[in-house]
Scaffold this motif. Structure first.
Motif, mmCIF file in Angstrom:
data_model
loop_
_atom_site.group_PDB
_atom_site.id
_atom_site.type_symbol
_atom_site.label_atom_id
_atom_site.label_comp_id
_atom_site.label_asym_id
_atom_site.label_seq_id
_atom_site.Cartn_x
_atom_site.Cartn_y
_atom_site.Cartn_z
ATOM 1 N N ALA A 137 68.099 -21.639 1.044
ATOM 2 C CA ALA A 137 67.696 -20.269 0.704
ATOM 3 C C ALA A 137 66.470 -20.265 -0.202
ATOM 4 N N ASN A 138 66.444 -21.169 -1.193
ATOM 5 C CA ASN A 138 65.307 -21.234 -2.113
ATOM 6 C C ASN A 138 64.018 -21.558 -1.372
ATOM 7 N N GLY B 115 62.146 -18.344 -1.208
ATOM 8 C CA GLY B 115 61.542 -18.427 -2.536
ATOM 9 C C GLY B 115 60.350 -19.347 -2.617
ATOM 10 N N GLN C 142 63.969 -11.623 -4.475
ATOM 11 C CA GLN C 142 65.037 -12.056 -5.367
ATOM 12 C C GLN C 142 64.659 -13.337 -6.104
ATOM 13 N N TRP D 153 65.704 -16.954 -6.872
ATOM 14 C CA TRP D 153 66.576 -17.958 -6.266
ATOM 15 C C TRP D 153 66.815 -19.068 -7.278
ATOM 16 N N ASP E 294 67.931 -22.404 -9.135
ATOM 17 C CA ASP E 294 68.006 -23.837 -8.818
ATOM 18 C C ASP E 294 69.034 -24.471 -9.744
#
Length: 228
Positions: A190-191, A195, A222, A224, A226
């Motif tokens: 997702a990152n 992102g 958004q 993201w 870590d």
């Protein structure tokens, strides 16, 4: 607790060493303790070696895996890695280690290690884990392999495949992972997709995910987190 932690750590390192040659090349000397790359030096696939005459026992030591990671974050998990960047003696040895702490219902989100197979051992709690295969046959979906793990259970995630760990219990969970690279890397899906810097063109993601561009723009807006 301290004894269990020690035994699990030793077991994970031993397991990971058995498949270390699957990724990093074998060393050509007893050790190659890493140093920061000299200024203006040519790029090397790994780290430069410290002069053996200057090597000390501390170069092979990392302290702190007995300390819980801070899971007070949106994911409810924290990875504490031990790799060549914080344990210089791992350079060229083809192995690394990580501790993963989970709050209740904490998640280590779908991610890959591009340079390493991972073997995971659960010390405390109950984890739902899984990985997804690559290259499905035409007309088929990527196959998912999952298991629920309990203390003492071990699970392997093959190199480069997307995988995850989710604490399905009401109490904290702790796991240790051995990886077959001194620097396995991590790509959190997702990152990386939503992102990245600069952002991926929304037209690309709209078509890839077959959703409205407003959904993509919302996801790209958004933060993201870590957990590594």
């Amino acid at each position: 607790m301290a004894l269990r932690l020690l035994l699990v750590t030793i077991a994970i390192m031993a397991l990971a060493s058995s498949f270390a040659n699957a990724s990093d090349p074998s060393p050509l000397q007893d050790f190659c303790v890493a140093i920061n790359d000299p200024k203006d030096a040519l790029f090397v696939n790994g780290k430069f070696c410290k002069n053996p005459d200057d090597v000390k026992a501390d170069d092979f030591l990392f302290r702190g895996l007995n300390k819980p990671g801070n899971t007070k974050n949106p994911l409810g998990s924290k990875v504490t890695p031990v790799n060549v960047d914080n344990l210089a003696g791992l350079n060229t040895l083809g192995i690394s280690l990580a501790r993963i702490d989970f709050a209740p219902y904490g998640l280590n989100p779908p991610h890959t290690h591009p340079r390493a197979t991972e073997v995971l051992a659960v010390l405390e709690g109950t984890l739902y884990v899984g990985f997804v295969l690559s290259n499905p046959p035409p007309g088929m979906k990527n196959k998912l392999f999952t298991k629920t793990l309990y203390p003492g259970d071990v699970f392997v995630f093959p190199e480069g495949l997307i995988h995850f760990q989710f604490n399905v219990g009401k109490t904290k969970a702790i796991a240790f992972a051995g990886l077959s690279s001194q620097n396995p890397g991590v790509i959190t899906i997702a990152n990386a997709v939503f992102g990245s810097d600069p952002p991926i063109n929304p037209d690309v993601l709209t078509k890839a995910f077959q959703v409205d561009d407003k959904v993509i723009k919302y996801l790209q807006s958004q933060f993201w987190y870590d957990n590594n």
